[in-house]
Enzyme design. Structure first.
Site, PDB file in Angstrom:
ATOM      1  N   HIS A  37       0.830  -1.203   0.000  1.00 48.73           N
ATOM      2  CA  HIS A  37       0.000   0.000   0.000  1.00 48.73           C
ATOM      3  C   HIS A  37       0.865   1.255   0.000  1.00 48.73           C
ATOM      4  O   HIS A  37       0.552   2.243  -0.678  1.00 48.73           O
ATOM      5  CB  HIS A  37      -0.902   0.022   1.238  1.00 48.73           C
ATOM      6  CG  HIS A  37      -1.853  -1.129   1.319  1.00 48.73           C
ATOM      7  ND1 HIS A  37      -1.695  -2.146   2.247  1.00 48.73           N
ATOM      8  CD2 HIS A  37      -2.958  -1.431   0.611  1.00 48.73           C
ATOM      9  CE1 HIS A  37      -2.677  -3.012   2.107  1.00 48.73           C
ATOM     10  NE2 HIS A  37      -3.462  -2.615   1.116  1.00 48.73           N
ATOM     11  N   GLU A 148      -1.139  -4.696  -8.662  1.00 53.85           N
ATOM     12  CA  GLU A 148      -1.256  -5.745  -9.672  1.00 53.85           C
ATOM     13  C   GLU A 148      -1.374  -7.140  -9.051  1.00 53.85           C
ATOM     14  O   GLU A 148      -1.681  -8.097  -9.766  1.00 53.85           O
ATOM     15  CB  GLU A 148      -0.062  -5.682 -10.628  1.00 53.85           C
ATOM     16  CG  GLU A 148      -0.085  -4.419 -11.500  1.00 53.85           C
ATOM     17  CD  GLU A 148       1.136  -4.287 -12.390  1.00 53.85           C
ATOM     18  OE1 GLU A 148       2.084  -5.099 -12.229  1.00 53.85           O
ATOM     19  OE2 GLU A 148       1.162  -3.374 -13.231  1.00 53.85           O
ATOM     20  N   VAL A 176       4.487  -5.849  -4.609  1.00 51.37           N
ATOM     21  CA  VAL A 176       5.585  -5.659  -3.657  1.00 51.37           C
ATOM     22  C   VAL A 176       5.737  -6.951  -2.859  1.00 51.37           C
ATOM     23  O   VAL A 176       4.754  -7.489  -2.339  1.00 51.37           O
ATOM     24  CB  VAL A 176       5.319  -4.471  -2.722  1.00 51.37           C
ATOM     25  CG1 VAL A 176       6.405  -4.355  -1.661  1.00 51.37           C
ATOM     26  CG2 VAL A 176       5.232  -3.181  -3.532  1.00 51.37           C
TER      27      VAL A 176
END
Length: 284
Positions: A37, A148, A176
Site C-alpha cells: 500500500h 497488480e 511488492v
C-alpha cells in the site's frame, strides 16, 4: 495529514482543492496497510498534488463465511504509514456512512468476473465495483491506484471505468514482495510462523513456471502442471485454482502465443492467498 469519517466533510475538502486547480490521487484500501500500500501512496504522491487513502473494510464484497469480522484492522498504524508516505487525507467511513439501509443499486462487470477469484467468490466483484464507484463519485480523483497482485480486480475496475465513462486514470502498480518472495498482503497476518514459511511455495511455483516459459514452453497444461506439482509438495498448501488466461479477456488459452496472466489462489491452513505474474512470449 487528517482522518475524515464523513462524506460531506471529505467532499468539502476535495472541492477546495479542485477550486485551486489541484490534482487528486486516490488509493482505495481495506486498511491494515503494508509496504505494498505504501508503494501505491508514494506513486500517487509523485503524480498528484494531493492524495486521499480510503480505509474501509467493505462488507458488500465479502460472501457468507468469509473473514469480514476477523479482517485485520489497525487505524492508528494506517494513519502513521499514510502520514509517512505523504498522504493528505485518510477517508475512514463507517458502513452506515457508505451504504443506505435500503440501498438497491448494484454494479456488475460481466465476463471478466466469471473465472479466477470470481468463480470462487460470486459476490466479491459486485461489491468491489459498487464501493469503488462510490469512492470515485465521492473523491472525484484524477487518478486511482491499485496493486497488480489483485490482477482480476484491476482488470475489472479498468473495464468499469471505461464502460461507465469515469474521467479517471486507473494506474496499476507492481506487486511488492518480502525479501523471500512472498507477496505482501494484509492476510499474511493470519499466518503462523510455520504457515508463513509454507506460503513461500506460491512464489516458488510461479518462479518455476516463468522459467519454463522463458525456456520456450507454450503449452498451458504443462505450465499448470509445473505449478501444481510444486504446490502439492507443500503439505500445508491446498490449491484453490491454478489458471493461465489471456491478460486482457481473462479467458483460458489453448496455446501461449500472446500476453498471458498466470494466476493462483492457494489456502495455507485456513488463509487464502493469491499471486500472479504476466508474461508475453518473446517479450519477457
Amino acid at each position: 495529514m487528517i482522518t475524515i469519517n464523513a462524506i460531506n466533510e471529505l467532499r468539502k475538502q476535495i472541492n477546495e482543492w479542485k477550486l485551486k486547480g489541484l490534482t487528486v490521487g486516490l488509493v482505495p484500501t481495506m486498511g491494515f496497510l503494508h509496504e505494498g500500500h505504501e508503494s501505491l501512496i508514494k506513486r500517487a504522491k509523485k503524480e498528484n498534488d494531493r492524495v486521499v487513502v480510503s480505509v474501509f473494510v467493505n462488507p458488500t464484497q465479502f460472501g457468507p463465511n468469509e473473514d469480514l469480522e476477523s479482517y485485520p484492522r489497525d487505524i492508528k498504524h494506517d494513519e502513521a504509514l499514510c502520514s509517512n508516505a505523504g498522504a493528505n487525507i485518510i477517508f475512514n467511513p463507517s458502513p452506515s456512512e457508505m451504504y443506505y439501509k435500503d440501498a438497491s443499486t448494484t454494479i456488475n462487470v460481466l465476463g471478466l468476473t466469471e473465472g479466477l477469484c470470481g468463480a470462487k467468490r460470486p459476490v466479491h466483484f459486485g461489491g468491489v465495483c459498487l464501493v469503488v464507484s462510490k469512492l470515485f463519485n465521492i473523491v472525484t480523483p484524477n487518478r486511482a491506484y491499485f496493486g497488480e497482485k489483485d490482477a482480476q480486480q484491476l482488470a475489472v475496475i479498468k473495464k468499469m471505468v471505461r464502460d461507465l465513462n469515469f474521467d479517471i486514470e486507473v494506474v496499476g502498480c507492481p506487486i511488492v514482495r518480502e525479501i523471500d518472495g512472498l507477496a505482501k498482503s494484509s492476510r499474511n497476518s493470519y499466518l503462523s510462523e510455520h504457515e508463513r514459511s509454507a506460503a513461500l511455495v506460491l512464489n516458488q511455483s510461479l518462479t518455476l513456471a516463468k522459467e519454463a516459459l522463458l525456456a520456450g514452453k507454450n503449452d498451458p497444461a504443462a505450465i499448470k502442471n509445473i505449478i501444481t506439482k510444486k504446490l502439492d509438495s507443500e503439505s500445508l498448501a491446498k490449491i484453490d485454482y491454478v489458471e493461465i488466461v489471456d491478460s486482457l479477456t481473462l479467458k483460458p488459452v489453448d496455446i501461449i502465443n500472446s500476453s498471458i496472466l498466470v494466476a493462483i489462489a492457494v489456502y495455507i491452513g485456513k488463509t487464502r492467498l493469491i499471486d500472479n505474474f504476466t508474461f508475453t512470449q518473446g517479450g519477457n
